[in-house]
Write a protein that holds these residues in place. Structure first.
Motif, PDB file in Angstrom:
ATOM      1  N   GLU A  23     -14.206 -34.765  33.165  1.00  0.00           N
ATOM      2  CA  GLU A  23     -13.822 -34.833  34.577  1.00  0.00           C
ATOM      3  C   GLU A  23     -13.170 -36.168  34.897  1.00  0.00           C
ATOM      4  O   GLU A  23     -12.201 -36.234  35.673  1.00  0.00           O
ATOM      5  N   TYR A  53     -10.608 -27.890  29.815  1.00  0.00           N
ATOM      6  CA  TYR A  53     -11.167 -28.368  31.083  1.00  0.00           C
ATOM      7  C   TYR A  53     -10.101 -28.473  32.182  1.00  0.00           C
ATOM      8  O   TYR A  53     -10.420 -28.642  33.347  1.00  0.00           O
ATOM      9  N   ASP A 240     -18.050 -34.512  39.440  1.00  0.00           N
ATOM     10  CA  ASP A 240     -16.818 -35.027  40.027  1.00  0.00           C
ATOM     11  C   ASP A 240     -17.082 -36.255  40.893  1.00  0.00           C
ATOM     12  O   ASP A 240     -16.216 -37.123  41.032  1.00  0.00           O
TER      13      ASP A 240
END
Length: 653
Positions: A23, A53, A240
């Motif tokens: 992320e 991803y 995140d």
């Protein structure tokens, strides 16, 4: 290569293919012009993991082959020189495995810390501005840098304990890096994430070793009490949020350094009782009956309970009654211009994702790999972005959105349109709905989801998903949706074989579904589809359904809809006379129904004869799964208005 001539920040990073790391890389690619040197054991595997991803641009990524557990990180001299051009080091590497043995944990964490700090020392003292920032990611239970607690406290708690090697070595590495930063005078920021869960909006939590252990225990019936009671909690943070914090610190031109526990204040977070209540509600199992002291449960686990339950005793260490000093974190968040997000809204999606992820699945599932995950209202969805009018597909019983990925992929390939496949509420990765009436809850969830798409839509439903789609369209009052029904199921069942089971208490019916054997499922699929499905396909489907229904959440959602089909809506008019009336659908009606002639469990609903374009196909009930290419052709012909007819003639396939 001389990266410093680029006029960019150069970052050296470990852990780039981890849950937090991927992320972080994605956000760095999308939001910054930073050049990344990523330490990886295999460039090909790392590239594949990052692409999967959602990382699409690798122009500013250089892979450096190495290993945290090796002397010198396994680097050759040329790579060491490249790394010395970095001005920011982000150390987020290390295996997420709380059961690591001491020797392995020491190799990964302590050896890695010594090697990374040696690189930091080399950069700091080579001139050219030195090391601008060292950022270390380590678990929130580390005693270093938090109030008056000292490393000696950690030593006393872990001394001689094989069971805590993972934590002990991570925390020792934390202490070692802190001491090294003081000695050599470079700014150090330590990020202490709490238990990490998936990002918004999907809650996709691939790291199953945290809250996933708790959800798996509830799924299997091994968490009848609240560990510790309501004074304990399990701090959670989305990955995140962690990545956003790291990206901010990486770009900080004048870093102050500090320790930043990434968790909310205890009084603003769900306690263990509230958390277990949400989990049990979503998994459709009884709420915990009381509480037990955490020390008792840990003792039971160490005496053999872990072997029975699958809950490592070490995992309970993340459940705590402590409060954490978050003032420094809150100051950082203000600098970032954001507030701490409330995890409660996201919890149902995290729970559904992990519940589905933890289920056994067939090894060889030939699903397309290029789809993206998203969310529509309170429904999880899979699919593809594109141009033009979107397709929205609703699956049927014994399915999830995954099963219709081949059909969705074919539609997207041939049309270029956006294609989205939703999971019904309580199926796949979607949270359960909380309506008392099962069918009403499904319909309202779809209405709410479709309300987020204001443009014209082509809505396709299979089996009971066709019923949900038809009712949602009628009740929404929308006139910009075209409807296609594939093997629609409502009150048109041929036999009563489910009726006796469905009259039993819900928990009994659910148990019967969950314990039905693979062989029994294979016989059922073969009876209506065997001559048009390859034998391996029948066995894989049976294995998938057998594993799918291990979830009490998903099995319960099936019982509810089966009751609705077979017992639940006895009215004067049939369901399709009420919800299949094309005169109420508006100017975009032109609905389609595709019917498989080899169906053995349901008959064609006569209410759909009038006004629907009907296509018959020589298959069984699950033709959208197995004959997806032909199904896509029929749907595209209908959408383009070519040669689909009203007379039930079979199309040319």
């Amino acid at each position: 290569m001389n990266l410093t001539n680029w006029g960019q920040t150069v970052l050296f990073m470990t852990g780039s293919t981890g849950f937090i790391g991927k992320e972080t890389v994605r956000q760095l690619v999308e939001k910054t012009n930073i050049h990344m040197l990523l330490l990886v054991r295999s460039e090909q595997r790392a590239r594949t993991a990052l692409e999967s991803y959602g990382v699409r641009n690798f122009e500013r990524i250089t892979f450096i082959r190495g290993d945290l557990s090796l002397p010198g990180l396994g680097l050759d001299q040329a790579d060491r020189e490249h790394i010395k051009q970095a001005r920011v080091l982000l150390h987020a590497g290390g295996t997420m495995d709380i059961t690591l043995e001491r020797e392995t944990a020491e190799q990964i964490f302590m050896q890695g810390a010594k090697e990374i700090t040696q690189l930091a020392e080399d950069i700091q003292h080579q001139g050219g501005g030195g090391l601008r920032h060292f950022i270390h990611v380590v678990g929130f239970m580390s005693p270093y840098g938090q109030g008056d607690q000292q490393g000696e406290h950690m030593e006393a708690n872990h001394k001689g304990g094989q069971e805590s090697a993972y934590e002990e070595m991570k925390f020792k590495a934390d202490g070692y890096i802190r001491e090294h930063a003081k000695q050599h005078g470079y700014p150090l920021s330590v990020i202490n994430p709490s238990t990490v869960v998936g990002p918004r909006p999907t809650g996709e939590t691939e790291q199953t070793g945290g809250i996933g252990i708790l959800i798996g225990a509830v799924q299997r019936g091994f968490m009848p009490v609240v560990p510790g009671g309501s004074s304990y909690w399990l701090p959670l943070v989305e990955n995140d949020v962690v990545a956003e914090t790291l990206v901010f610190l990486i770009q900080d031109d004048s870093p102050l350094g500090g320790t930043y526990p990434l968790l909310a204040r205890k009084e603003e977070s769900p306690d263990m009782k509230e958390l277990l209540n949400v989990i049990t509600t979503q998994l459709s199992v009884p709420k915990p009956a009381g509480a037990l002291p955490l020390s008792w449960i840990q003792r039971l686990m160490s005496l053999g309970g872990s072997r029975i339950s699958g809950i490592p005793a070490q995992s309970l260490a993340f459940i705590t009654d402590r409060t954490f000093p978050v003032q420094e974190t809150e100051v950082l968040l203000k600098r970032m211009g954001r507030n701490w997000p409330d995890i409660r809204e996201q919890l149902p999606f995290i729970i559904a994702d992990l519940d589905y992820r933890l289920l056994p699945k067939p090894e060889a599932e030939a699903y397309p790999a290029d789809y993206t995950r998203s969310r529509l209202g309170n429904l999880a969805m899979l699919g593809w972005k594109g141009e033009g009018e979107p397709w929205v597909i609703v699956h049927g019983l014994l399915q999830s959105a995954d099963d219709l990925l081949p059909l969705g992929s074919e539609l997207h390939r041939l049309t270029g349109n956006p294609v989205w496949i939703v999971d019904l509420a309580g199926f796949g990765r979607s949270p359960v709905h909380l309506e008392q009436d099962a069918f009403t809850g499904q319909v309202q969830a779809l209405i709410d989801a479709l309300s987020e798409m204001q443009a014209p839509i082509k809505l396709v439903g299979h089996s009971v998903g066709a019923s949900v789609a038809a009712a949602a369209l009628q009740l929404s009052g929308r006139t910009d949706v075209r409807l296609a029904l594939l093997q629609p199921v409502a009150d048109n069942a041929r036999d009563a074989r489910f009726k006796l089971m469905l009259r039993l208490p819900r928990r009994v019916g659910r148990l019967l579904l969950r314990t039905r054997s693979r062989r029994s499922w294979a016989r059922m699929f073969r009876s209506g589809n065997g001559d048009v499905i390859q034998e391996g396909g029948v066995e894989r489907l049976a294995e998938r359904v057998h594993g799918y229904l291990r979830s009490p959440r998903i099995a319960g959602a099936h019982v509810d809809l089966l009751r609705w089909i077979h017992l639940g809506h006895r009215q004067t008019a049939s369901f399709w006379d009420t919800y299949g009336n094309v005169q109420d659908m508006g100017h975009e009606a032109d609905p389609l129904v595709v019917w498989a002639e080899k169906e053995t469990d349901y008959y064609f609903p006569t209410g759909l004869h009038k006004g629907y374009k009907k296509v018959d196909v020589p298959y069984g009930h699950y033709f959208p799964v197995f004959q997806f290419e032909q199904t896509a052709e029929i749907l595209i012909d209908w959408a383009e208005g070519d040669h689909v007819n009203n007379k039930g003639q079979e199309p040319k396939l």
